[in-house]
Design an enzyme around this catalytic site. Structure first.
Site, PDB file in Angstrom:
ATOM      1  N   HIS A  56     -16.787 -23.627 107.225  1.00 43.88           N
ATOM      2  CA  HIS A  56     -17.477 -24.798 107.774  1.00 43.88           C
ATOM      3  C   HIS A  56     -18.567 -25.197 106.776  1.00 43.88           C
ATOM      4  O   HIS A  56     -19.239 -24.345 106.199  1.00 43.88           O
ATOM      5  CB  HIS A  56     -18.084 -24.441 109.129  1.00 43.88           C
ATOM      6  CG  HIS A  56     -18.999 -25.491 109.655  1.00 43.88           C
ATOM      7  ND1 HIS A  56     -18.612 -26.803 109.783  1.00 43.88           N
ATOM      8  CD2 HIS A  56     -20.291 -25.430 110.083  1.00 43.88           C
ATOM      9  CE1 HIS A  56     -19.628 -27.505 110.269  1.00 43.88           C
ATOM     10  NE2 HIS A  56     -20.659 -26.698 110.445  1.00 43.88           N
ATOM     11  N   ASN A 108     -22.188 -32.417 106.564  1.00 44.41           N
ATOM     12  CA  ASN A 108     -21.646 -31.673 107.697  1.00 44.41           C
ATOM     13  C   ASN A 108     -20.991 -32.652 108.678  1.00 44.41           C
ATOM     14  O   ASN A 108     -21.677 -33.378 109.384  1.00 44.41           O
ATOM     15  CB  ASN A 108     -22.787 -30.898 108.368  1.00 44.41           C
ATOM     16  CG  ASN A 108     -22.302 -30.038 109.525  1.00 44.41           C
ATOM     17  OD1 ASN A 108     -21.158 -30.140 109.967  1.00 44.41           O
ATOM     18  ND2 ASN A 108     -23.179 -29.188 110.027  1.00 44.41           N
ATOM     19  N   CYS A 133     -19.617 -27.075 115.963  1.00 46.33           N
ATOM     20  CA  CYS A 133     -19.058 -26.941 114.610  1.00 46.33           C
ATOM     21  C   CYS A 133     -17.918 -25.926 114.507  1.00 46.33           C
ATOM     22  O   CYS A 133     -17.212 -25.890 113.503  1.00 46.33           O
ATOM     23  CB  CYS A 133     -20.156 -26.578 113.615  1.00 46.33           C
ATOM     24  SG  CYS A 133     -21.371 -27.887 113.448  1.00 46.33           S
TER      25      CYS A 133
END
Ligand code: UT7
Length: 329
Positions: free
Chosen positions: A256, A286, A116
């Site tokens: 994020h 996500n 990520c």
């Protein structure tokens, strides 16, 4: 002569059409819209449907739109850094595949794997090629088809992840705008908390790995949450401190999008209100490498030359990092 910095000069994104809602997930696993919304902030996510389509196909949409916006051709691209955890294939790199699909015949490229945090690691890496004068037009792509590695029988992961891709173009800037600082970390001792157990050289694909569901994301949610909430907030605060930035100096936090609670904790630690935070987790979930460029894409029309942005991410590895940049257009 003024210092050359790498600046984002165009951004574009792509999300697939199919919307997987919390309501639909209620019919797939034992969960509720209320649980997902209150624990994560997610309402829906996008899923790439269609035979033979992979992460690079989303990147083609994002990049073609970006080139059009900037008014340059694929032949002007010199380097492609494709940040992804779900490449089209184990090899060759998705950067190569993308270059072929868009006609970037003068570019070289490679994939970057930092889960990520990939897009932040990619931006920091790409900026070096601009600052040294080695390259003029560098593409940084962040995208994932997370649905390709998600077990839709595992309610702890299938509610979180979605598919999407964003892309930015980096060019030289001598007006003081662009990427000013980056702070990057890895800690491989966290590898057991978030990973895909099989398909690599340690545990190649076999009937057994398939039977054991080892080709899917394995996440120990609470353990990851604990590290994410601390490290993402700390790294964002640290980059502010070492650049003598106060909360008033920050125009936008671009975090994020893993969990709304992690985003809130980061903003809180930086001393900034939610009005300065880019949040679209409710729509896309996500998307791993896609979250940050997709935010930049969605907020592009609100961004002004000279705006101060802090990007921050945390992901599997563990990896985490932050970038301080000034918007260039
Ligand atoms: O992006 C890269 C890094 N990843 C992250 O940053 C993710 C970090 N982790 C998280 O965001 C959170 O840990 C999750 C969203 C994954 C889970 O939220 P949580 O608040 O940590 O839940 P939990 O794992 O502590 O589970 C609490 C309860 C459990 O039930 P019991 O044992 O208390 O009876 C789970 O079984 O919630 C249950 N649960 C669910 N219930 C309904 C877990 N998933 C679900 C679900 N629906 N989807």
């Amino acid at each position: 002569m003024s210092k050359v910095q790498a600046a984002i000069t165009a951004v574009n994104g792509y999300v697939p059409e199919y919307v997987l809602t919390n309501k639909e997930l209620e019919s797939i696993v034992e969960t509720t819209d209320e649980w997902i919304t209150s624990r994560t902030g997610i309402k829906e996510r996008r899923i790439l449907k269609g035979e033979g389509l992979g992460t690079s196909d989303m990147a083609v949409h994002a990049v073609n739109g970006l080139l059009k916006k900037r008014g340059i051709s694929a032949e002007d691209i010199e380097l492609i850094i494709f940040c992804t955890t779900t490449p089209d294939m184990q090899f060759p790199a998705s950067a190569n595949i993308l270059a072929d699909k868009i006609g970037a015949v003068n570019a070289w490229g490679y994939d970057l794997q930092a889960a990520c945090s990939g897009f932040i690691f990619g931006l920091a890496t790409a900026s070096q090629f601009i600052e040294t004068g080695k390259h003029k037009n560098v593409l940084v792509i962040g995208g994932d088809k997370m649905s390709s590695i998600i077990n839709y029988e595992d309610r702890t992961t299938c509610i979180i992840f979605g598919d999407g891709c964003g892309a930015v173009l980096l060019e030289a800037n001598e007006e003081g705008n662009g990427i000013i600082d980056s702070l990057l970390h890895t800690d491989g001792s966290g590898r057991n908390h978030l990973n895909m157990k099989a398909g690599g050289s340690v545990n190649p694909a076999s009937h057994e790995t398939i039977d054991n569901h080892e080709h899917f994301v394995h996440q120990e949610g609470q353990a990851v949450f604990k590290f994410a909430v601390t490290n993402m907030a700390n790294v964002a605060a640290e980059i502010m401190e070492r650049n003598q930035l106060s909360s008033d100096d920050i125009t936008w936090l671009v975090p994020h999008q893993a969990n709304k609670r992690i985003i809130d904790a980061t903003a809180n630690r930086m001393g900034i209100g939610t009005e300065k935070v880019m949040i679209n987790i409710e729509k896309y979930g996500n998307t791993t490498n896609g979250t940050i460029p997709l935010c930049l894409w969605e907020w592009e029309s609100q961004l002004k030359k000279g705006d101060t942005l802090i990007l921050a991410a945390f992901g599997g590895g563990f990896t985490w990092g932050s970038i301080y940049l000034k918007w260039a257009y």
